[in-house]
Scaffold this active site. Sequence first.
Site, PDB file in Angstrom:
ATOM      1  N   LYS A   1       1.526  -2.479   7.058  1.00  0.00           N
ATOM      2  CA  LYS A   1       2.280  -2.061   8.240  1.00  0.00           C
ATOM      3  C   LYS A   1       1.740  -0.717   8.736  1.00  0.00           C
ATOM      4  O   LYS A   1       1.228  -0.611   9.824  1.00  0.00           O
ATOM      5  CB  LYS A   1       3.763  -1.919   7.917  1.00  0.00           C
ATOM      6  CG  LYS A   1       4.323  -2.998   7.021  1.00  0.00           C
ATOM      7  CD  LYS A   1       4.433  -4.345   7.706  1.00  0.00           C
ATOM      8  CE  LYS A   1       5.149  -5.355   6.813  1.00  0.00           C
ATOM      9  NZ  LYS A   1       5.292  -6.658   7.433  1.00  0.00           N
TER      10      LYS A   1
ATOM     11  N   TRP B   1      14.553  -9.422   4.012  1.00  0.00           N
ATOM     12  CA  TRP B   1      13.713  -9.020   2.881  1.00  0.00           C
ATOM     13  C   TRP B   1      14.554  -8.587   1.694  1.00  0.00           C
ATOM     14  O   TRP B   1      14.253  -8.926   0.545  1.00  0.00           O
ATOM     15  CB  TRP B   1      12.712  -7.941   3.299  1.00  0.00           C
ATOM     16  CG  TRP B   1      11.677  -8.522   4.213  1.00  0.00           C
ATOM     17  CD1 TRP B   1      11.569  -8.354   5.554  1.00  0.00           C
ATOM     18  CD2 TRP B   1      10.638  -9.449   3.843  1.00  0.00           C
ATOM     19  NE1 TRP B   1      10.526  -9.099   6.047  1.00  0.00           N
ATOM     20  CE2 TRP B   1       9.939  -9.778   5.027  1.00  0.00           C
ATOM     21  CE3 TRP B   1      10.237 -10.019   2.646  1.00  0.00           C
ATOM     22  CZ2 TRP B   1       8.855 -10.656   5.036  1.00  0.00           C
ATOM     23  CZ3 TRP B   1       9.160 -10.906   2.649  1.00  0.00           C
ATOM     24  CH2 TRP B   1       8.479 -11.219   3.827  1.00  0.00           C
TER      25      TRP B   1
ATOM     26  N   ASP C   1      12.432  -0.898  -1.266  1.00  0.00           N
ATOM     27  CA  ASP C   1      11.303  -1.543  -0.622  1.00  0.00           C
ATOM     28  C   ASP C   1      11.069  -0.809   0.696  1.00  0.00           C
ATOM     29  O   ASP C   1      11.893  -0.876   1.610  1.00  0.00           O
ATOM     30  CB  ASP C   1      11.652  -3.013  -0.377  1.00  0.00           C
ATOM     31  CG  ASP C   1      10.567  -3.761   0.398  1.00  0.00           C
ATOM     32  OD1 ASP C   1       9.549  -3.145   0.775  1.00  0.00           O
ATOM     33  OD2 ASP C   1      10.749  -4.980   0.627  1.00  0.00           O
TER      34      ASP C   1
END
Lengths: 431, 431
Positions: free
Chosen positions: B266, B170, B242
């Site tokens: 999540k 990511w 992030d």
Amino acid sequence: MAATTSSSPHSLFLQNPNRHHPLKTSNFSAFTNLKINNFTTRRHMSITCASPAVPIQDRAATQIQNQEGERVFNFAAGPATLPERVLAKAQSELYDWRGCGMSVMEMSHRGKEFKSIIEKAESDLRTLLNIPQEYSVLFLQGGATTQFAAIPLNLCRPDDPVDYLVTGSWGDKAYKEAQKYCNPKVIWSGKPEKYTKIPSFEDLEQNPDAKYLHICANETIHGVEFKNYPTPKNATGLLIADMSSNFCSKPVDVTKFGIIYAGAQKNVGPSGVTIVIVRKDLIGNAQESTPVMLDYKIHDENNSLYNTPPCYCIYMCGLVFEYLLELGGLEEVEKMNKKKAELLYNAIDGSNGFYRCPVEKSVRSLMNVPFTLEKSELEGEFVKEAAKEQMVQLKGHRSVGGMRASIYNAMPLAGVEKLVAFMKDFQAKHA
Amino acid sequence: MAATTSSSPHSLFLQNPNRHHPLKTSNFSAFTNLKINNFTTRRHMSITCASPAVPIQDRAATQIQNQEGERVFNFAAGPATLPERVLAKAQSELYDWRGCGMSVMEMSHRGKEFKSIIEKAESDLRTLLNIPQEYSVLFLQGGATTQFAAIPLNLCRPDDPVDYLVTGSWGDKAYKEAQKYCNPKVIWSGKPEKYTKIPSFEDLEQNPDAKYLHICANETIHGVEFKNYPTPKNATGLLIADMSSNFCSKPVDVTKFGIIYAGAQKNVGPSGVTIVIVRKDLIGNAQESTPVMLDYKIHDENNSLYNTPPCYCIYMCGLVFEYLLELGGLEEVEKMNKKKAELLYNAIDGSNGFYRCPVEKSVRSLMNVPFTLEKSELEGEFVKEAAKEQMVQLKGHRSVGGMRASIYNAMPLAGVEKLVAFMKDFQAKHA
């Protein structure tokens, strides 16, 4: 605290479904075949019909409901009212989707369960709108406003000319955003006449070098709707339409368009998902600076699963598509929408000027009906009194004033009937 | 078809709430104070505890449930399992939000009902993370992937250098997207070691002219998590993180960051909403070509209501925030997350090499636990057999292989216990 109030209205719903929804109700197998022992809130179903002809037994049920608040008629412009059966079905399976042991909100977007949901949603939408295979269907995020940028970014080089036909605020916003990414021109604007008209297409001066012609098929704020479409006279022959507020409200010949795009939150679902129907040959030419999430190629190649999509919103749209198919498809939906709109416009036009709709008759929207009062000082009272009668969100957009009744697919005929009756009463009181 | 199966498990839930959730359950007023006569699916509550110590009466309830499928333990990396009480509450009010006569999905985003929802969500999140007033909280669309573009577009000119510390896929994606909008440099990458480490911060060669230093606080795919944070040695002192996959899983000192961003799917809600916590002085400098929907200024000025936000997703996040506060806040949440992770990592490390976790011990994620089998040919069977035992989504990311157990906030301790027991059984069978 046991479910003492549930069984009676519930069974009323099953016995008497036609009372609650104006649209054709003969074929609701998927929606009446709910696991009805899972929950009991469907009792609210007995509420929305506010007709004076409610049988005694229903009145009793209604009184029970009133203690907790009854279902209102919601005339909001979006997010907007959704079909009761869709909500009931969503509620019944929120905690456990069809026995899979989890909520749709918990599912991996790459798991077989969600794949079946998004594939069925796309397939049902293709059936509804008769979308040919040469078109991709994308489920994206960011609203139509994100598409205002994505369209020129995907279709144009920075110097390319494009044409915008501006019939309201949304078309104007689309034009302004396009200025960042290409060379757009407003070839006609309804602004001098307060966005109440659509021009004759013959007289439009289209740029033959334009990469596309852009319209907003229904202007939510101003209540102006295209009844047919201009033929693009540009080199590419591309017509592009923002259909956010009349998407799936009537049949549309998709092949007339290069791109159709729509935020879901008017006719087909909750806010949070935007549907883009794009001809496949237009995909793959995005400007280098295009954010990856605005590049149609990425989403097309990944079947809208490049990153995590708005899964629950897509699921809800899927339920609505299924429901619209069961109603008989968009021809049937359009019939009911015409009937509702006619009723409301007739009430306005037949009020001897007490109510006024500023929009030219031939282009009045079937979805958003703006109107004003001759005695504008009464408008606040109108909205307030209507709310007391469980008809909410009738205030016009802050940029326009007056009132606006949004009567999308899911607004029952009974809601429009009640509004019209209220309007007559209100006029009688204040004439 | 009446609700014959509902009352028994339902009352079990009310009598015995502690059995069903590993986290502190002493203070669930808002969640136990449901209008419980509205629906009966809370019976599923009695299912997730798969402990062998289930009393007889529960077993009977379980058997009834099995006919329709029981609630699974869902180890998906996101969208992921949500707290049962949150789902139950959402289900109870899906059709009619607290007596207002409509679903949250139908509410105008500018109406008083939705305003109260988004304001409470923001307020509860501010309490949870102790977010100072100098920071704005934005509820946006498009996932963290959209932020990969938005961050450089909002903070940089095209030539500006920025630093990316890449500890997984990511972070790498964020770096690659930034290349379109500024001049990013990878100052360290874990790729040569298959993303199993985080470097010593002292040795990092940060660019003193960099506009920010970017990290991904928890790499969902590789299971690598920052336990503390590097000090930016750039001129602006800006650290950007992030936190998609460990957001609200533990306390964080927000003041160490210029921007924290996170997709909700999540730990805090369904997919479709992305939360951006941004220091206010960083807002207002977007590049001219920034799409309006990626410009923090627009969203900040409009309290995330510039266009229609993903209302239902925001509502769900609000329910989760409320729930996390009732659990005792993020300190309590972190304790339980540590307990779960310890249990699972101990099982892996204590397996004499039958199971292996490739990640360096000091940076192992509390959220995503990747592991492989010494006998890799058994991995398919492991995943399949686990699924038969109602433990799903244990397959590792397609780019990595092996297995991955995501054990976010809402994964009950019982789920990890069951997985660990299964792992021991599986090893005994195949050792």
